[in-house]
Design an enzyme around this catalytic site. Structure first.
Site, PDB file in Angstrom:
ATOM      1  N   TYR A  93      30.313  -4.596 -14.205  1.00 15.92           N
ATOM      2  CA  TYR A  93      31.002  -5.892 -14.181  1.00 15.92           C
ATOM      3  C   TYR A  93      30.047  -7.033 -14.543  1.00 15.92           C
ATOM      4  O   TYR A  93      30.343  -7.854 -15.420  1.00 15.92           O
ATOM      5  CB  TYR A  93      31.598  -6.097 -12.782  1.00 15.92           C
ATOM      6  CG  TYR A  93      32.212  -7.456 -12.544  1.00 15.92           C
ATOM      7  CD1 TYR A  93      33.170  -7.975 -13.418  1.00 15.92           C
ATOM      8  CD2 TYR A  93      31.854  -8.213 -11.429  1.00 15.92           C
ATOM      9  CE1 TYR A  93      33.741  -9.220 -13.185  1.00 15.92           C
ATOM     10  CE2 TYR A  93      32.428  -9.456 -11.186  1.00 15.92           C
ATOM     11  CZ  TYR A  93      33.365  -9.952 -12.073  1.00 15.92           C
ATOM     12  OH  TYR A  93      33.930 -11.175 -11.847  1.00 15.92           O
TER      13      TYR A  93
HETATM   14  P1  NAP Z   1      43.129 -11.480 -10.329  1.00 17.80           P
HETATM   15  O1  NAP Z   1      43.774 -12.191  -9.191  1.00 17.80           O
HETATM   16  O2  NAP Z   1      42.815 -10.042 -10.171  1.00 17.80           O
HETATM   17  O3  NAP Z   1      43.971 -11.684 -11.654  1.00 17.80           O
HETATM   18  C1  NAP Z   1      43.544 -11.073 -12.832  1.00 17.80           C
HETATM   19  C2  NAP Z   1      44.352 -11.589 -13.971  1.00 17.80           C
HETATM   20  O4  NAP Z   1      43.930 -10.884 -15.152  1.00 17.80           O
HETATM   21  C3  NAP Z   1      45.835 -11.335 -13.783  1.00 17.80           C
HETATM   22  O5  NAP Z   1      46.557 -12.418 -14.286  1.00 17.80           O
HETATM   23  C4  NAP Z   1      46.059 -10.084 -14.619  1.00 17.80           C
HETATM   24  O6  NAP Z   1      47.350 -10.026 -15.191  1.00 17.80           O
HETATM   25  C5  NAP Z   1      45.065 -10.286 -15.749  1.00 17.80           C
HETATM   26  N1  NAP Z   1      44.762  -8.976 -16.338  1.00 17.80           N
HETATM   27  C6  NAP Z   1      44.209  -7.893 -15.731  1.00 17.80           C
HETATM   28  N2  NAP Z   1      44.170  -6.858 -16.577  1.00 17.80           N
HETATM   29  C7  NAP Z   1      44.739  -7.291 -17.740  1.00 17.80           C
HETATM   30  C8  NAP Z   1      45.021  -6.691 -18.992  1.00 17.80           C
HETATM   31  N3  NAP Z   1      44.706  -5.406 -19.240  1.00 17.80           N
HETATM   32  N4  NAP Z   1      45.617  -7.431 -19.955  1.00 17.80           N
HETATM   33  C9  NAP Z   1      45.933  -8.723 -19.717  1.00 17.80           C
HETATM   34  N5  NAP Z   1      45.706  -9.352 -18.568  1.00 17.80           N
HETATM   35  C10 NAP Z   1      45.124  -8.645 -17.588  1.00 17.80           C
HETATM   36  O7  NAP Z   1      41.757 -12.185 -10.775  1.00 17.80           O
HETATM   37  P2  NAP Z   1      40.942 -13.434 -10.207  1.00 17.80           P
HETATM   38  O8  NAP Z   1      40.287 -13.008  -8.949  1.00 17.80           O
HETATM   39  O9  NAP Z   1      41.771 -14.645 -10.257  1.00 17.80           O
HETATM   40  O10 NAP Z   1      39.793 -13.499 -11.316  1.00 17.80           O
HETATM   41  C11 NAP Z   1      39.984 -14.219 -12.534  1.00 17.80           C
HETATM   42  C12 NAP Z   1      38.665 -14.201 -13.306  1.00 17.80           C
HETATM   43  O11 NAP Z   1      37.630 -14.756 -12.503  1.00 17.80           O
HETATM   44  C13 NAP Z   1      38.201 -12.790 -13.689  1.00 17.80           C
HETATM   45  O12 NAP Z   1      37.648 -12.813 -14.984  1.00 17.80           O
HETATM   46  C14 NAP Z   1      37.133 -12.491 -12.665  1.00 17.80           C
HETATM   47  O13 NAP Z   1      36.177 -11.595 -13.154  1.00 17.80           O
HETATM   48  C15 NAP Z   1      36.549 -13.865 -12.424  1.00 17.80           C
HETATM   49  N6  NAP Z   1      35.924 -14.009 -11.123  1.00 17.80           N
HETATM   50  C16 NAP Z   1      36.649 -13.822  -9.980  1.00 17.80           C
HETATM   51  C17 NAP Z   1      36.020 -13.946  -8.746  1.00 17.80           C
HETATM   52  C18 NAP Z   1      36.767 -13.743  -7.453  1.00 17.80           C
HETATM   53  O14 NAP Z   1      36.102 -13.595  -6.402  1.00 17.80           O
HETATM   54  N7  NAP Z   1      38.083 -13.743  -7.441  1.00 17.80           N
HETATM   55  C19 NAP Z   1      34.653 -14.253  -8.670  1.00 17.80           C
HETATM   56  C20 NAP Z   1      33.939 -14.437  -9.859  1.00 17.80           C
HETATM   57  C21 NAP Z   1      34.604 -14.310 -11.079  1.00 17.80           C
HETATM   58  P3  NAP Z   1      48.543  -9.140 -14.529  1.00 17.80           P
HETATM   59  O15 NAP Z   1      48.385  -9.286 -13.033  1.00 17.80           O
HETATM   60  O16 NAP Z   1      49.766  -9.800 -15.068  1.00 17.80           O
HETATM   61  O17 NAP Z   1      48.334  -7.752 -14.977  1.00 17.80           O
END
Ligand code: NAP
Length: 250
Positions: A158
């Site tokens: 990741y």
């Molecule tokens: P999340 O709640 O898991 O949501 C992920 C999003 O990505 C969803 O809208 C999902 O769409 C979409 N997605 C996943 N697989 C996909 C695919 N194959 N094709 C198209 N869309 C896809 O994520 P989050 O926690 O908000 O994180 C958002 C970003 O921030 C990510 O890049 C993550 O690495 C980064 N980030 C998150 C955190 C954290 O702690 N949450 C920390 C650092 C960085 P569907 O649900 O519609 O499939």
């Protein structure tokens, strides 16, 4: 309705059916942007669009599974069409974050993580940045993670994918910056989202390593993204905005 500096723009936000992306789409719409909500889950996507519209905002859902280049290019085409011929703002937010030992990681996971976290942003920029450059105006934010910036056991796959995405930001500053496209990076720390819900106490434990000592709310990350795409950041290019409660500073 907050700052008006995003009024009239068209923004494509990937991963907008959940978490940070949904919060970003909501905030953009409050600021007058026509938001294109991209994701796979049509129910969650249409719900968010309904919410935004019910509050007077402008939004459309575009379904796309971003694991293949052809689907990514198709999303860019559909977004441009829905945007009336243009996309002014791109937020590369969709991402997955499987953790685990390198020697226990399946080849399919390696491929999926790089397809979604690295290649999808690459092809979206390939499709959309030329139009922004032609119009002399555009803003791109890539969403990375704190674990792209230090070594953490279990996060090799990741973290490395997001480090690659950060390098893409820098390269695109050089490539498209001279033609009016601003590219920046937001690096979140642990954030409460649908995607991290299953982490339970591990999210709190990770957050406890940072001076802030707590996980972020998705809205706190969205504010940073909205700043970088707006006119308040008109001279900001190639910035890494850490929104990690201070974790990478200590
Ligand atoms: P999340 O709640 O898991 O949501 C992920 C999003 O990505 C969803 O809208 C999902 O769409 C979409 N997605 C996943 N697989 C996909 C695919 N194959 N094709 C198209 N869309 C896809 O994520 P989050 O926690 O908000 O994180 C958002 C970003 O921030 C990510 O890049 C993550 O690495 C980064 N980030 C998150 C955190 C954290 O702690 N949450 C920390 C650092 C960085 P569907 O649900 O519609 O499939």
């Amino acid at each position: 309705m907050g700052s008006v500096d995003l009024a009239g723009r068209v923004a494509l936000v990937t991963g907008a059916t959940s978490g940070i992306g949904a919060a970003t789409a909501t905030l953009f719409a409050e600021r007058g942007t026509h938001v294109l909500v991209a994701g796979r889950d049509a129910d969650r996507g249409e719900n968010l669009v309904g919410d935004i519209r019910s509050r007077g905002g402008k939004a459309d859902f575009v379904a796309a599974d971003l694991r293949s280049a052809s689907a990514v290019r198709q999303l860019a085409r559909e977004a441009t069409e829905l945007g009336g011929g243009r996309v002014d703002i791109l937020v590369n937010n969709a991402g997955i974050f499987p953790f685990g030992p390198t020697d226990a990681t399946a080849e399919s996971d390696v491929n999926t993580v790089y397809d979604l976290n690295v290649k999808a942003p690459f092809y979206l920029v390939a499709e959309l940045a030329p139009g922004m450059a032609e119009r002399g105006n555009g803003a791109i934010v890539n969403v990375t993670t704190q674990v792209a910036y230090y070594g953490a056991a279990g996060m090799a796959l990741y973290g490395s994918s997001k480090a690659a995405l950060h390098q893409l930001s820098q390269a695109w500053v050089a490539e498209y910056g001279p033609r009016g496209v601003r590219v920046n990076t937001v690096s979140p720390g642990p954030t409460r989202t649908r995607g991290t819900a299953a982490m339970g106490d591990a999210l709190e434990a990770l957050a406890a390593e940072a001076p802030a000592g707590r996980p972020a709310e998705a809205e706190e990350i969205a504010e940073a993204i909205a700043y970088l795409v707006g006119d308040s950041a008109s001279f900001v290019q190639g910035a890494l905005l850490t929104v990690d409660g201070g974790r990478t500073a200590v």
